[in-house]
Write a protein that holds these residues in place. Structure first.
Motif, PDB file in Angstrom:
ATOM      1  N   UNK B 564       3.082   8.975  26.096  1.00 13.01           N
ATOM      2  CA  UNK B 564       1.626   9.161  26.158  1.00 13.01           C
ATOM      3  C   UNK B 564       0.931   7.815  26.265  1.00 13.01           C
ATOM      4  N   UNK B 565       1.395   6.845  25.467  1.00 17.45           N
ATOM      5  CA  UNK B 565       0.711   5.556  25.419  1.00 17.45           C
ATOM      6  C   UNK B 565       0.890   4.782  26.721  1.00 17.45           C
ATOM      7  N   UNK B 566       2.154   4.706  27.217  1.00 21.51           N
ATOM      8  CA  UNK B 566       2.345   3.938  28.453  1.00 21.51           C
ATOM      9  C   UNK B 566       1.611   4.611  29.607  1.00 21.51           C
ATOM     10  N   UNK B 567       1.609   5.946  29.627  1.00 22.54           N
ATOM     11  CA  UNK B 567       0.890   6.662  30.675  1.00 22.54           C
ATOM     12  C   UNK B 567      -0.593   6.376  30.621  1.00 22.54           C
ATOM     13  N   UNK B 568      -1.152   6.507  29.418  1.00 22.57           N
ATOM     14  CA  UNK B 568      -2.575   6.276  29.191  1.00 22.57           C
ATOM     15  C   UNK B 568      -2.974   4.869  29.614  1.00 22.57           C
ATOM     16  N   UNK B 569      -2.150   3.905  29.181  1.00 28.80           N
ATOM     17  CA  UNK B 569      -2.408   2.506  29.426  1.00 28.80           C
ATOM     18  C   UNK B 569      -2.428   2.227  30.928  1.00 28.80           C
ATOM     19  N   UNK B 570      -1.402   2.730  31.625  1.00 30.71           N
ATOM     20  CA  UNK B 570      -1.325   2.518  33.078  1.00 30.71           C
ATOM     21  C   UNK B 570      -2.528   3.098  33.788  1.00 30.71           C
ATOM     22  N   UNK B 571      -2.855   4.338  33.445  1.00 37.63           N
ATOM     23  CA  UNK B 571      -3.969   5.020  34.102  1.00 37.63           C
ATOM     24  C   UNK B 571      -5.264   4.254  33.858  1.00 37.63           C
ATOM     25  N   UNK B 572      -5.498   3.857  32.593  1.00 39.89           N
ATOM     26  CA  UNK B 572      -6.751   3.191  32.243  1.00 39.89           C
ATOM     27  C   UNK B 572      -6.885   1.854  32.954  1.00 39.89           C
ATOM     28  N   UNK B 581     -12.423  -0.473  26.078  1.00 41.12           N
ATOM     29  CA  UNK B 581     -13.403   0.462  25.520  1.00 41.12           C
ATOM     30  C   UNK B 581     -12.843   1.880  25.522  1.00 41.12           C
ATOM     31  N   UNK B 582     -12.295   2.286  26.674  1.00 39.38           N
ATOM     32  CA  UNK B 582     -11.766   3.646  26.793  1.00 39.38           C
ATOM     33  C   UNK B 582     -10.588   3.846  25.844  1.00 39.38           C
ATOM     34  N   UNK B 583      -9.653   2.890  25.869  1.00 44.83           N
ATOM     35  CA  UNK B 583      -8.469   3.021  25.018  1.00 44.83           C
ATOM     36  C   UNK B 583      -8.883   3.076  23.552  1.00 44.83           C
ATOM     37  N   UNK B 584      -9.818   2.201  23.173  1.00 45.98           N
ATOM     38  CA  UNK B 584     -10.285   2.178  21.790  1.00 45.98           C
ATOM     39  C   UNK B 584     -10.884   3.512  21.390  1.00 45.98           C
ATOM     40  N   UNK B 585     -11.758   4.046  22.256  1.00 47.77           N
ATOM     41  CA  UNK B 585     -12.406   5.323  21.946  1.00 47.77           C
ATOM     42  C   UNK B 585     -11.375   6.439  21.865  1.00 47.77           C
TER      43      UNK B 585
END
Lengths: 233, 608
Positions: B564-572, B581-585
């Motif tokens: 989830x984290x690597x996916x989220x990070x890549x997308x963001x 900002x997005x990751x923090x929120x």
């Protein structure tokens, strides 16, 4: 004054109270009697709100306070003295009392440091000592005095005589009777029948999370069968 | 002699600044038991707000002082809002999730500051009275630094009066010991907590505003300051104000004189001192063993073997992963390889954190040692890839074994801080040593000819990383794993039945280090290079995020969390400049929605 109706409480999956009901009239000493693990402490914690009741009513002066935050219940005039004392060990006696201070209540003479030192003379000489460096009996007196600083109209005492020397136990009984004389309602959780009888007006016997008998203290003392069945070890 | 005096004064001035920040952190921790990662952000905001106020005020000292106080008050207000809006909802959550949420705040504040004040460092135009200096022992010493030297003890005295002479201070000290009892005595805890948080934030803001004339308001100050403040608070003893001042003095003097004596080792020096202090006094100079703050739920969920449905799902995912080389192109395969590395990295942290009960802030150290070991084996010793892949876990495991001797005797926040210290030492060595190429890192490390094909390398990574993860899982369900959890939950009882908690923890620590080292080695061959950033704090935090997102008390947690984290990070990162900002929120929202982590929430829903 204080009316408990069908109180249920849980710790996680453990169901401790199964509908506790009893009532304490204004100015009397009601003793909640029961063996270890019967649910006495949980009942008191549920009344003051440290354990949130799963169901039931805690009516204090006609207002249902079940589910309130502990500080609101305390401010409404219910005082709580925990079994394990929970004094603030790093604070002095005077500072412990300061933490408990709440505004005076109409119709009750407000408790002051001086009046509490008169009630518990041992504390007077220890005013500036860190509470952690006092004997168990002195700590027990401090924890009651601290709660009284909140000027409660009803005080919940959880086994205040437990583990104390006989002379201190006698002082404790004196103090409870003095509170009663002040017009404070006392709910005392106790497993020592002798101590209970020395201060109590009425008793409620609790077993496995239910009140199975309640009535005048004298009636309990006259009923040997009841005592044998539910109170003796 | 004169030079020494000047360095002494410089050190004292630095101590005052450090103390202001650390005092806020330690006061907040004492009462709320929240380790506030966003404390550095409040310091940064204090500096930026002070800049915005001071550039509009006349330059006279009186106006300057008023502006600084105003900035401190504004920061205190922001702190109060933060407490009411976020932290208040988290006091019953596990402390690491609180930490995670405050890290989310740190990310959000970074981007908001960038948006509001822009990317440039903002220095204050210095009026003459700020530029003045005093002749001391034949040298010119900045007058402003003399002022700072006085402010530290002054604030310490003011705080002492506040805590010992007022009812509020007495209530705060009582709540530090037993906040539930304080509530039962009729004290509204939420008011107490909000005001304490505001005070701590105000102190951080004051520190930031006071630091402004000597430097600038910039976007790096939050992480720099929080690291220093953590060290000071831990060395001094968490919750102890005099301890914080003493430690601030020690660290600042060390930095002042370290610059003179060992200019290349200042980074290492601070953390070596911290490690030394904690090895001798596990609770810091003036700290005491923390009783768990009474009144918080600390029930740990049981770890159970996966249900048949989950096993089925796992097998399906594994089958899909094995089929990937036939379905996906080189780019997707490289992304998947990264995900595999992240998975093993997260699983290794989980092994020591969940079942081992040792939360690490410096897990990147082992990953980095493994990565550098592989890189140096390939570039320095010209060894074939299998040697590098073997050396990575071996060296990381050996280092973890040696360092673990210090660590396993500590617990909780102190343990986390000591691991952070060690990671910072490893980072500083990698950053300052010639052998590791310093900031330039080691480049051009590619797999051997037989594994050059992305499909082959992916298959190799799958075998090593998925195998490593499953191996860890196997160990944690072995008698060793049960003994480890027994030692975590009831050390005294574990000892009474013949277990040896310290040795169990050490074994788990070394095992986790070796697994992280393997992940690092695979990652190095996958990326072709390694840099000191591999060992940075944010990399350690990445690992924590993955584990906490997934849920500590589940075995599938780190796997779900890593993906989830690597996916989220890549997308963001691809989608927006405001990814922090997005990751923090998202982190904050996830912590609020799933206080037990994603996989933990799924497990709870099943049992409910």
């Amino acid at each position: 004054m204080l009316e408990i109706v069908g109180l249920h409480s849980r710790y996680g999956l453990a169901h401790i109270l199964h509908g506790v009901s009893f009532a304490a009239a204004a100015g009397e000493v009601l003793v909640l009697l029961g063996r270890n693990g019967a649910g006495k402490s949980t009942t008191l914690k549920s009344i003051i709100g440290l354990v949130r009741p799963a169901a039931g009513r805690v009516r204090f002066d006609g207002v249902d306070v079940a589910g309130w935050e502990p500080h609101r219940i305390a401010r409404a005039g219910l005082g709580y003295v925990p079994e394990d004392r929970r004094i603030f060990a790093d604070l002095t006696v005077a500072e412990n009392l300061l933490v408990g201070r709440q505004p005076a209540r109409p119709g009750l003479a407000p408790w002051t440091e001086a009046r509490l030192f008169a009630l518990f003379p041992n504390l007077a000489t220890l005013r500036d000592r860190p509470a952690g460096r006092m004997s168990g009996g002195e700590q027990q007196m401090l924890t009651i005095a601290r709660t009284l600083m909140g000027n409660p109209r009803c005080i919940l005492l959880d086994e205040p005589a437990e583990g104390l020397a006989p002379v201190i136990v006698a002082q404790m009984a004196q103090a409870i009777l003095a509170l009663k004389a002040e017009g404070v309602t006392v709910v005392l959780a106790e497993q020592n029948l002798h101590f209970a009888a020395s201060v109590g007006d009425r008793a409620a016997v609790i077993e496995t999370g239910r009140v199975i008998w309640s009535g005048p203290m004298a009636a309990l003392q006259g009923d040997a069968a009841l005592r044998a069945a539910h109170l003796h070890l | 002699m004169d030079a020494i005096l000047i360095q002494l004064l410089t050190g004292l001035a630095g101590a005052s600044s450090l103390f202001l920040v650390a005092a806020g952190l330690t006061v907040i921790f004492g009462v709320t038991r929240v380790v506030n990662f966003a404390h550095g952000s409040l310091f940064m905001l204090g500096a930026y707000i002070a800049w915005s106020i001071l550039v509009h005020l006349p330059r006279a000292p009186g106006w300057h002082a008023a502006g600084v106080l105003l900035a401190a008050l504004a920061t205190a207000g922001i702190g109060a809002l933060l407490e009411i809006g976020l932290l208040r909802r988290l006091y019953r959550a596990p402390e690491l999730l609180q930490l995670l949420a405050t890290f989310g705040v740190l990310l959000v504040v970074q981007d908001l500051t960038l948006l509001l004040w822009g990317p440039n460092d903002l220095a204050l135009p210095r009026p003459s009275w700020l530029r003045g200096s005093v002749a001391i022992a034949g040298a010119r010493f900045p007058a402003y630094d003399l002022l700072l030297i006085g402010i530290g003890p002054l604030v310490l005295a003011a705080l002492w009066l506040l805590f010992s002479r007022t009812r509020w201070g007495t209530l705060v000290r009582a709540a530090t010991q037993d906040r539930e009892m304080v509530a039962a005595l009729g004290v509204d805890q939420s008011v107490l907590f909000t005001t304490v948080f505001a005070l701590g934030a105000g102190l951080a803001g004051l520190g930031g505003a006071l630091a402004l004339p000597d430097g600038s308001a910039n976007l790096q100050m939050d992480l720099t300051v929080i690291t220093d403040a953590f060290v000071v608070v831990v060395v001094g003893g968490m919750g102890s104000l005099p301890g914080a001042y003493l430690a601030a003095l020690l660290i600042a003097l060390l930095q002042a004189f370290g610059v003179m004596l060992l200019p290349n080792a200042t980074l290492v020096l601070m953390f070596v001192v911290m490690a030394a202090v904690l090895a001798v006094r596990p609770h810091g100079l003036l700290g005491r063993a923390l009783a768990p703050a009474r009144g918080e739920a600390q029930a740990t969920a049981l770890i159970r073997p996966a249900s048949p449905a989950l096993r089925g799902l796992g097998l399906a995912v594994l089958a899909l992963a094995m089929a990937a080389p036939f379905l996906a192109g080189p780019f997707v395969l490289s992304v998947l390889t990264e995900a595999l590395v992240a998975m093993l990295f997260a699983a290794s942290l989980h092994a020591m954190m969940g079942p081992g009960g040792m939360a690490s802030f410096g897990h990147a150290a082992w990953f980095g040692i493994g990565a550098y070991a592989a890189a140096l084996a390939a570039k320095g010793l010209l060894m074939p890839m299998p040697v590098g892949l073997l050396l990575g876990p071996l060296l990381a495991g050996a280092a973890a074994l040696a360092f673990g001797w210090f660590v396993v005797r500590l617990s909780g926040v102190y343990l986390a801080m000591l691991t952070l210290a060690f990671a910072q030492i490893v980072w500083a060595v990698a950053f300052q040593s010639d052998l590791t190429g310093g900031d330039n890192g080691v480049l051009g490390i590619w797999p051997d000819a037989w594994a050059q094909d992305p499909r082959v390398f992916y298959a190799l990574a799958l075998v090593l990383c998925a195998g490593g993860t499953l191996g860890l899982r196997r160990v944690l369900f072995s008698p060793f794993g049960y003994a480890l959890r027994a030692a975590r939950d009831a050390p005294a009882r574990a000892e009474a039945i013949g277990l040896w908690p310290a040795r169990l923890r050490l074994a788990a620590f070394a095992l986790a280090g070796a697994a992280a080292g393997l992940a690092g080695a695979v990652g190095t061959y996958s990326k072709g290079s390694v840099f000191p950033t591999t060992i940075s704090i944010s990399r350690s935090v990445d690992a924590l995020l993955m584990v906490l997102l997934g849920g500590v008390q589940t075995m599938s947690g780190p796997i779900v969390g890593a993906l989830a984290y690597t996916g989220l990070y890549d997308v963001l990162i691809r989608a927006t400049d405001l990814w922090r900002l997005c990751l923090g929120l998202i982190i904050i929202a996830l912590v609020l929605a799933f206080p037990q982590g994603i996989a933990g929430a799924a497990a709870r829903d099943r049992t409910a």
